[in-house]
Write an enzyme that holds these catalytic residues in place. Structure first.
Site, PDB file in Angstrom:
ATOM      1  N   LYS A 219      25.800  -3.075  -1.097  1.00  0.00           N
ATOM      2  CA  LYS A 219      26.902  -3.122  -1.520  1.00  0.00           C
ATOM      3  C   LYS A 219      27.665  -2.469  -0.265  1.00  0.00           C
ATOM      4  O   LYS A 219      28.754  -2.026  -0.211  1.00  0.00           O
ATOM      5  CB  LYS A 219      27.318  -2.108  -2.714  1.00  0.00           C
ATOM      6  CG  LYS A 219      27.459  -2.918  -4.134  1.00  0.00           C
ATOM      7  CD  LYS A 219      27.445  -1.704  -5.154  1.00  0.00           C
ATOM      8  CE  LYS A 219      26.743  -2.180  -6.398  1.00  0.00           C
ATOM      9  NZ  LYS A 219      27.412  -1.069  -7.720  1.00  0.00           N
TER      10      LYS A 219
ATOM     11  N   ARG B 167       0.760  -1.217   0.085  1.00  0.00           N
ATOM     12  CA  ARG B 167      -0.493  -0.060  -0.240  1.00  0.00           C
ATOM     13  C   ARG B 167       0.975   1.815  -0.037  1.00  0.00           C
ATOM     14  O   ARG B 167       0.930   2.044  -0.609  1.00  0.00           O
ATOM     15  CB  ARG B 167      -0.688  -0.148   1.230  1.00  0.00           C
ATOM     16  CG  ARG B 167      -2.134  -0.465   0.966  1.00  0.00           C
ATOM     17  CD  ARG B 167      -2.609  -0.745   2.779  1.00  0.00           C
ATOM     18  NE  ARG B 167      -1.653  -2.299   2.764  1.00  0.00           N
ATOM     19  CZ  ARG B 167      -2.378  -3.250   2.429  1.00  0.00           C
ATOM     20  NH1 ARG B 167      -2.934  -3.275   1.965  1.00  0.00           N
ATOM     21  NH2 ARG B 167      -1.217  -4.015   3.152  1.00  0.00           N
ATOM     22  N   THR B 168       1.400   1.160   0.931  1.00  0.00           N
ATOM     23  CA  THR B 168       2.230   2.647   1.470  1.00  0.00           C
ATOM     24  C   THR B 168       3.407   2.799  -0.092  1.00  0.00           C
ATOM     25  O   THR B 168       2.660   4.153  -0.723  1.00  0.00           O
ATOM     26  CB  THR B 168       3.327   2.569   2.156  1.00  0.00           C
ATOM     27  OG1 THR B 168       2.744   2.022   3.405  1.00  0.00           O
ATOM     28  CG2 THR B 168       3.771   3.600   2.175  1.00  0.00           C
TER      29      THR B 168
ATOM     30  N   ARG C 115      11.450   3.937   3.215  1.00  0.00           N
ATOM     31  CA  ARG C 115      11.277   3.372   4.645  1.00  0.00           C
ATOM     32  C   ARG C 115      12.043   1.721   4.061  1.00  0.00           C
ATOM     33  O   ARG C 115      12.489   2.111   3.604  1.00  0.00           O
ATOM     34  CB  ARG C 115       9.863   2.475   3.439  1.00  0.00           C
ATOM     35  CG  ARG C 115       9.930   1.119   4.928  1.00  0.00           C
ATOM     36  CD  ARG C 115       8.760  -0.314   4.428  1.00  0.00           C
ATOM     37  NE  ARG C 115       7.472   0.852   4.600  1.00  0.00           N
ATOM     38  CZ  ARG C 115       5.844   0.276   4.921  1.00  0.00           C
ATOM     39  NH1 ARG C 115       5.681  -0.610   4.190  1.00  0.00           N
ATOM     40  NH2 ARG C 115       4.749   1.242   5.504  1.00  0.00           N
TER      41      ARG C 115
ATOM     42  N   HIS D  65       5.807   5.982  11.692  1.00  0.00           N
ATOM     43  CA  HIS D  65       4.623   6.430  10.248  1.00  0.00           C
ATOM     44  C   HIS D  65       3.795   6.965  10.270  1.00  0.00           C
ATOM     45  O   HIS D  65       2.813   6.735  10.029  1.00  0.00           O
ATOM     46  CB  HIS D  65       4.113   4.738  10.097  1.00  0.00           C
ATOM     47  CG  HIS D  65       3.605   4.116   8.812  1.00  0.00           C
ATOM     48  ND1 HIS D  65       4.102   5.589   7.672  1.00  0.00           N
ATOM     49  CD2 HIS D  65       3.714   2.799   8.341  1.00  0.00           C
ATOM     50  CE1 HIS D  65       3.408   4.125   6.642  1.00  0.00           C
ATOM     51  NE2 HIS D  65       3.482   3.230   6.786  1.00  0.00           N
TER      52      HIS D  65
HETATM   53  C1  NCD Z   1       1.895  -1.037   8.654  1.00  0.00           C
HETATM   54  C2  NCD Z   1       3.367  -0.653   8.137  1.00  0.00           C
HETATM   55  O1  NCD Z   1       4.249  -0.953   7.456  1.00  0.00           O
HETATM   56  O2  NCD Z   1       3.753  -0.082   9.487  1.00  0.00           O
HETATM   57  N1  NCD Z   1       1.195  -1.305   7.295  1.00  0.00           N
HETATM   58  C3  NCD Z   1       1.369   0.254   6.393  1.00  0.00           C
HETATM   59  O3  NCD Z   1       2.006   0.641   5.802  1.00  0.00           O
HETATM   60  N2  NCD Z   1       0.105  -0.153   5.771  1.00  0.00           N
HETATM   61  C4  NCD Z   1       1.504  -1.681   9.350  1.00  0.00           C
HETATM   62  C5  NCD Z   1       1.658  -2.910   9.355  1.00  0.00           C
HETATM   63  O4  NCD Z   1       2.647  -3.736   8.516  1.00  0.00           O
HETATM   64  O5  NCD Z   1       1.458  -4.146  10.410  1.00  0.00           O
END
Ligand code: NCD
Length: 304
Positions: A80, A51-52, A101, A129
């Protein structure tokens, strides 16, 4: 140039503005379809995501911009041994904004200190997040028409669940908000959030292990997945993973206008039998995440 590392980097007024822009994008998508022409978003995801990452990329495309991406930690120079600082300096030469991320807490902050373009934290380890919180806030706002005077139950892995930490930090700023923290003893909220946010600011909260007992008071129930990848051993994960499974029976005592939320991915925490319940909001969160990321990109690029 500004970055979004922690949700508190945005004032409540700026959050209101992001929500207003997102609502305008929903109402008038055509108005925004060329607005980021010629701009590039780089997505650097060193941890799994559906999703993200896709919502950031869809957001940039829907604004008329372009996307550069590395497919994962194994296919970039991080494999590397390149430092986050050097990666950030490098990507600044190619893109206009970065969404990152990373499994290490603080990595996007380090990137933001070295990049010459805005950096967005798309999840750093078990820490924060903030853009999931943007999705959550738009969802709450659209469902409840307010962000104040709400009793919010957070259930599951409150220790490692970074979305919970950012959501508490954001919602604690609104008057009349109460939290009910529902988790097994081993997965309680870390003290930097419990002490640093709730206790220090005198925000009302309760802690319990009993989801059904907590249910009747809740306006929002935010379920979370037990974060397997953050556990030190598999046995603990297996013992705790099914601590809470939301079923239609468990909703018996719930308010008729409860909003059931989950950042997704869902493993077992919400029975699919709940998906058609009008109170289920988790797929709305997915869509709202795209609109809030569009709104955020516009503000950070100073296009709007
Ligand atoms: C969440 C995350 O990555 O922290 N997912 C997301 O980005 N929607 C929640 C999760 O992974 O449980």
């Amino acid at each position: 140039m500004r970055s979004l590392i922690n949700i508190l980097d945005l004032s409540p007024a700026e959050l209101d503005e992001l929500i207003a822009i997102a609502n305008d994008i929903i109402a008038n998508p055509g108005k925004y379809s060329e607005i980021c022409k010629g701009k590039k978003l780089a997505t650097l995801f060193f941890e799994p995501s559906t999703r993200t990452r896709l919502s950031f990329e869809a957001a940039m495309y829907e604004l008329g911009g372009n996307v550069l991406t590395v497919a994962g930690a194994d296919s970039s120079s991080a494999a590397k041994g390149e430092s986050i600082a050097d990666t950030a300096k490098t990507v600044s030469c190619y893109a206009d904004i970065i969404a990152m991320r990373h499994p290490k807490e603080g990595a996007p902050l380090v990137a933001s200190m070295n990049a010459t373009i805005p950096v967005i934290n798309a999840g750093d380890g078990g820490h924060n997040h903030p853009t999931q919180t943007l999705a959550d806030l738009l969802t709450i706002h659209r469902e409840k028409n307010r962000l104040s005077d709400l009793t919010i139950g957070l259930c599951g892995d409150l220790k490692f669940g970074r979305t919970v930490h950012s959501l508490i930090e954001a919602m604690a700023r609104y008057p009349g908000v109460k939290f009910v923290l529902i988790s097994p003893d081993e997965l309680k909220l870390p003290s930097y959030v419990k002490q640093g946010v709730l206790k220090d600011q005198g925000i009302p909260y309760e802690q319990t292990t009993d989801l059904e007992a907590a249910m009747p008071a809740l306006d929002i129930l935010y379920m979370t997945r037990v974060q397997r990848e953050r556990f030190f051993n598999e046995e603990d994960y297996l013992r705790l993973k099914d601590s809470y499974i939301l079923t239609p029976e468990k909703l018996r005592g719930a308010k008729p206008d409860l909003s059931i939320m989950h950042p997704l991915p869902r493993v077992n925490e919400i029975s699919v039998a709940i998906d058609d319940d009008p109170r289920a909001c988790y797929f709305k969160q997915v869509l709202n995440g795209k609109y809030m990321r569009m709104s955020l990109i516009l503000r950070l690029l100073e296009v709007l």
